[in-house]
Design a protein around this motif. Structure first.
Motif, PDB file in Angstrom:
ATOM      1  N   ALA A   3       0.814  -1.216   0.000  1.00 19.87           N
ATOM      2  CA  ALA A   3       0.000   0.000   0.000  1.00 19.87           C
ATOM      3  C   ALA A   3       0.850   1.271   0.000  1.00 19.87           C
ATOM      4  CB  ALA A   3      -0.921  -0.009   1.217  1.00 19.87           C
ATOM      5  N   SER A   4       2.165   1.131   0.120  1.00 18.92           N
ATOM      6  CA  SER A   4       3.029   2.315   0.227  1.00 18.92           C
ATOM      7  C   SER A   4       3.224   3.009  -1.118  1.00 18.92           C
ATOM      8  CB  SER A   4       4.399   1.912   0.791  1.00 18.92           C
ATOM      9  OG  SER A   4       5.130   1.196  -0.178  1.00 18.92           O
ATOM     10  N   PRO A   5       3.474   4.306  -1.099  1.00 11.60           N
ATOM     11  CA  PRO A   5       3.739   5.043  -2.340  1.00 11.60           C
ATOM     12  C   PRO A   5       4.998   4.542  -3.059  1.00 11.60           C
ATOM     13  CG  PRO A   5       3.415   6.567  -0.495  1.00 11.60           C
ATOM     14  CD  PRO A   5       3.431   5.180   0.063  1.00 11.60           C
ATOM     15  N   GLU A   6       5.992   4.079  -2.298  1.00  9.36           N
ATOM     16  CA  GLU A   6       7.227   3.586  -2.907  1.00  9.36           C
ATOM     17  C   GLU A   6       6.957   2.343  -3.757  1.00  9.36           C
ATOM     18  OE1 GLU A   6       6.934   4.063   0.434  1.00  9.36           O
ATOM     19  OE2 GLU A   6       8.133   5.878   0.722  1.00  9.36           O
ATOM     20  N   PHE A   7       6.124   1.434  -3.241  1.00 12.12           N
ATOM     21  CA  PHE A   7       5.797   0.225  -3.988  1.00 12.12           C
ATOM     22  C   PHE A   7       4.970   0.569  -5.223  1.00 12.12           C
ATOM     23  CE2 PHE A   7       3.335  -3.638  -4.877  1.00 12.12           C
ATOM     24  CZ  PHE A   7       4.367  -4.550  -4.987  1.00 12.12           C
ATOM     25  N   GLY A   8       4.035   1.495  -5.065  1.00 10.14           N
ATOM     26  CA  GLY A   8       3.236   1.947  -6.209  1.00 10.14           C
ATOM     27  C   GLY A   8       4.105   2.559  -7.287  1.00 10.14           C
ATOM     28  N   ASP A   9       5.100   3.339  -6.880  1.00 11.60           N
ATOM     29  CA  ASP A   9       6.023   3.944  -7.845  1.00 11.60           C
ATOM     30  C   ASP A   9       6.846   2.873  -8.559  1.00 11.60           C
ATOM     31  OD1 ASP A   9       7.387   6.233  -9.065  1.00 11.60           O
ATOM     32  OD2 ASP A   9       9.117   5.563  -7.865  1.00 11.60           O
ATOM     33  N   LEU A  10       7.282   1.872  -7.815  1.00 17.03           N
ATOM     34  CA  LEU A  10       8.041   0.766  -8.407  1.00 17.03           C
ATOM     35  C   LEU A  10       7.196   0.028  -9.450  1.00 17.03           C
ATOM     36  CD1 LEU A  10      10.617  -0.984  -8.414  1.00 17.03           C
ATOM     37  CD2 LEU A  10       9.595  -2.295  -6.543  1.00 17.03           C
ATOM     38  N   ARG A  63       6.832   2.243 -12.582  1.00 17.35           N
ATOM     39  CA  ARG A  63       8.070   2.232 -13.383  1.00 17.35           C
ATOM     40  C   ARG A  63       8.183   0.958 -14.214  1.00 17.35           C
ATOM     41  NH1 ARG A  63      12.833   4.279  -9.324  1.00 17.35           N
ATOM     42  NH2 ARG A  63      11.862   6.254  -8.741  1.00 17.35           N
ATOM     43  N   LEU A  64       7.888  -0.176 -13.586  1.00 17.01           N
ATOM     44  CA  LEU A  64       7.940  -1.456 -14.294  1.00 17.01           C
ATOM     45  C   LEU A  64       6.943  -1.468 -15.445  1.00 17.01           C
ATOM     46  CD1 LEU A  64       8.936  -4.417 -14.497  1.00 17.01           C
ATOM     47  CD2 LEU A  64       7.025  -5.005 -12.988  1.00 17.01           C
ATOM     48  N   ARG A  65       5.729  -1.056 -15.174  1.00 15.56           N
ATOM     49  CA  ARG A  65       4.685  -1.068 -16.205  1.00 15.56           C
ATOM     50  C   ARG A  65       4.994  -0.114 -17.355  1.00 15.56           C
ATOM     51  NH1 ARG A  65      -0.388  -1.245 -12.049  1.00 15.56           N
ATOM     52  NH2 ARG A  65      -0.218  -3.461 -11.602  1.00 15.56           N
ATOM     53  N   ARG A  66       5.596   1.041 -17.049  1.00 17.72           N
ATOM     54  CA  ARG A  66       5.940   1.995 -18.111  1.00 17.72           C
ATOM     55  C   ARG A  66       6.974   1.419 -19.072  1.00 17.72           C
ATOM     56  NH1 ARG A  66       5.907   6.791 -14.357  1.00 17.72           N
ATOM     57  NH2 ARG A  66       8.049   6.188 -14.016  1.00 17.72           N
ATOM     58  N   PHE A  67       7.753   0.476 -18.637  1.00 14.92           N
ATOM     59  CA  PHE A  67       8.710  -0.182 -19.528  1.00 14.92           C
ATOM     60  C   PHE A  67       8.105  -1.417 -20.179  1.00 14.92           C
ATOM     61  CE2 PHE A  67      11.950  -3.201 -20.680  1.00 14.92           C
ATOM     62  CZ  PHE A  67      12.883  -2.419 -21.329  1.00 14.92           C
ATOM     63  N   VAL A  68       7.522  -2.293 -19.372  1.00 12.85           N
ATOM     64  CA  VAL A  68       7.097  -3.610 -19.854  1.00 12.85           C
ATOM     65  C   VAL A  68       5.941  -3.527 -20.851  1.00 12.85           C
ATOM     66  CG1 VAL A  68       6.065  -5.799 -19.127  1.00 12.85           C
ATOM     67  CG2 VAL A  68       7.990  -4.852 -17.862  1.00 12.85           C
ATOM     68  N   PHE A  69       4.917  -2.766 -20.550  1.00 12.80           N
ATOM     69  CA  PHE A  69       3.752  -2.740 -21.437  1.00 12.80           C
ATOM     70  C   PHE A  69       4.077  -2.180 -22.822  1.00 12.80           C
ATOM     71  CE2 PHE A  69       0.673  -2.764 -17.602  1.00 12.80           C
ATOM     72  CZ  PHE A  69       0.798  -4.128 -17.497  1.00 12.80           C
ATOM     73  N   PRO A  70       4.703  -1.007 -22.939  1.00 14.76           N
ATOM     74  CA  PRO A  70       5.022  -0.519 -24.291  1.00 14.76           C
ATOM     75  C   PRO A  70       5.993  -1.435 -25.037  1.00 14.76           C
ATOM     76  CG  PRO A  70       5.242   1.258 -22.708  1.00 14.76           C
ATOM     77  CD  PRO A  70       5.030  -0.005 -21.925  1.00 14.76           C
ATOM     78  N   ARG A  90      19.309  -3.513 -18.227  1.00  9.78           N
ATOM     79  CA  ARG A  90      19.861  -2.186 -17.883  1.00  9.78           C
ATOM     80  C   ARG A  90      18.846  -1.359 -17.108  1.00  9.78           C
ATOM     81  NH1 ARG A  90      22.852  -0.024 -23.316  1.00  9.78           N
ATOM     82  NH2 ARG A  90      24.604  -1.461 -23.236  1.00  9.78           N
ATOM     83  N   PHE A  91      17.604  -1.355 -17.579  1.00 11.68           N
ATOM     84  CA  PHE A  91      16.543  -0.598 -16.913  1.00 11.68           C
ATOM     85  C   PHE A  91      16.343  -1.099 -15.487  1.00 11.68           C
ATOM     86  CE2 PHE A  91      11.985  -0.346 -15.862  1.00 11.68           C
ATOM     87  CZ  PHE A  91      11.840   1.036 -15.840  1.00 11.68           C
ATOM     88  N   ALA A  92      16.287  -2.404 -15.322  1.00 14.96           N
ATOM     89  CA  ALA A  92      16.094  -2.975 -13.988  1.00 14.96           C
ATOM     90  C   ALA A  92      17.270  -2.659 -13.078  1.00 14.96           C
ATOM     91  CB  ALA A  92      15.893  -4.484 -14.087  1.00 14.96           C
ATOM     92  N   ASP A  93      18.484  -2.781 -13.594  1.00 13.71           N
ATOM     93  CA  ASP A  93      19.669  -2.494 -12.779  1.00 13.71           C
ATOM     94  C   ASP A  93      19.693  -1.047 -12.298  1.00 13.71           C
ATOM     95  OD1 ASP A  93      20.637  -5.060 -12.966  1.00 13.71           O
ATOM     96  OD2 ASP A  93      22.106  -4.612 -14.543  1.00 13.71           O
ATOM     97  N   ARG A  94      19.301  -0.135 -13.161  1.00  9.92           N
ATOM     98  CA  ARG A  94      19.387   1.298 -12.831  1.00  9.92           C
ATOM     99  C   ARG A  94      18.159   1.829 -12.104  1.00  9.92           C
ATOM    100  NH1 ARG A  94      21.691   3.373 -18.650  1.00  9.92           N
ATOM    101  NH2 ARG A  94      23.710   2.346 -18.469  1.00  9.92           N
ATOM    102  N   THR A  95      16.990   1.290 -12.403  1.00 11.27           N
ATOM    103  CA  THR A  95      15.755   1.886 -11.909  1.00 11.27           C
ATOM    104  C   THR A  95      15.006   1.013 -10.914  1.00 11.27           C
ATOM    105  OG1 THR A  95      15.538   2.990 -14.045  1.00 11.27           O
ATOM    106  CG2 THR A  95      13.590   2.945 -12.669  1.00 11.27           C
ATOM    107  N   LEU A  96      14.795  -0.233 -11.261  1.00 10.34           N
ATOM    108  CA  LEU A  96      13.955  -1.093 -10.428  1.00 10.34           C
ATOM    109  C   LEU A  96      14.693  -1.683  -9.232  1.00 10.34           C
ATOM    110  CD1 LEU A  96      12.066  -3.040 -13.240  1.00 10.34           C
ATOM    111  CD2 LEU A  96      11.343  -0.969 -12.043  1.00 10.34           C
ATOM    112  N   ASP A  97      15.875  -2.205  -9.457  1.00  8.15           N
ATOM    113  CA  ASP A  97      16.596  -2.902  -8.387  1.00  8.15           C
ATOM    114  C   ASP A  97      16.901  -2.024  -7.170  1.00  8.15           C
ATOM    115  OD1 ASP A  97      16.406  -5.153  -9.909  1.00  8.15           O
ATOM    116  OD2 ASP A  97      18.500  -5.191 -10.524  1.00  8.15           O
TER     117      ASP A  97
END
Length: 111
Positions: A19-26, A29-36, A90-97
């Motif tokens: 329910a945290s904003p940090e998890f929602g942001d994560l 970020r994942l969806r903005r990469f994976v879906f497109p 690269r995206f996961a290493d820099r942004t998600l991880d």
């Protein structure tokens, strides 16, 4: 005490993190990469299948020797798969991880 069954007034640690904003942001970020990227790849693959089905003469066009347009596009399917994988890593290493690591430390800190 284990955190799997541990509850507080606001739910388990996992429910609070979810329910945290940090998890929602994560997740955003994942969806903005994976879906497109998934849509782009599926369209690219569909174009290949449609060309093979409805434009066989074009796909049979020889480029060099027995190397045809269809073979080139088919090989580019593999290249694009490896490219997408590389971009995702690269995206996961820099942004998600880093964000996931912070959430993990938050969960383990409350254990």
């Amino acid at each position: 005490m284990s955190t799997t069954g541990e509850r507080s007034a606001h739910g388990t640690i996992y429910q609070r993190v979810q329910a945290s904003p940090e998890f929602g942001d994560l997740r955003r970020r994942l969806r903005r990469f994976v879906f497109p990227m998934s849509a782009l790849f599926l369209i690219w693959y569909l174009v290949y299948v449609l060309l093979a089905s409805y434009a066989p003469a074009f796909m049979a066009t020889r480029l060099a020797g027995n190397f045809t347009v269809g073979l080139l596009i088919g090989l580019l399917q593999f290249v694009s798969t490896f490219l997408i994988t590389t971009l995702y890593v690269r995206f996961a290493d820099r942004t998600l991880d880093p964000a996931a690591e912070r959430l993990r430390h938050e969960i383990e800190g409350e254990a």
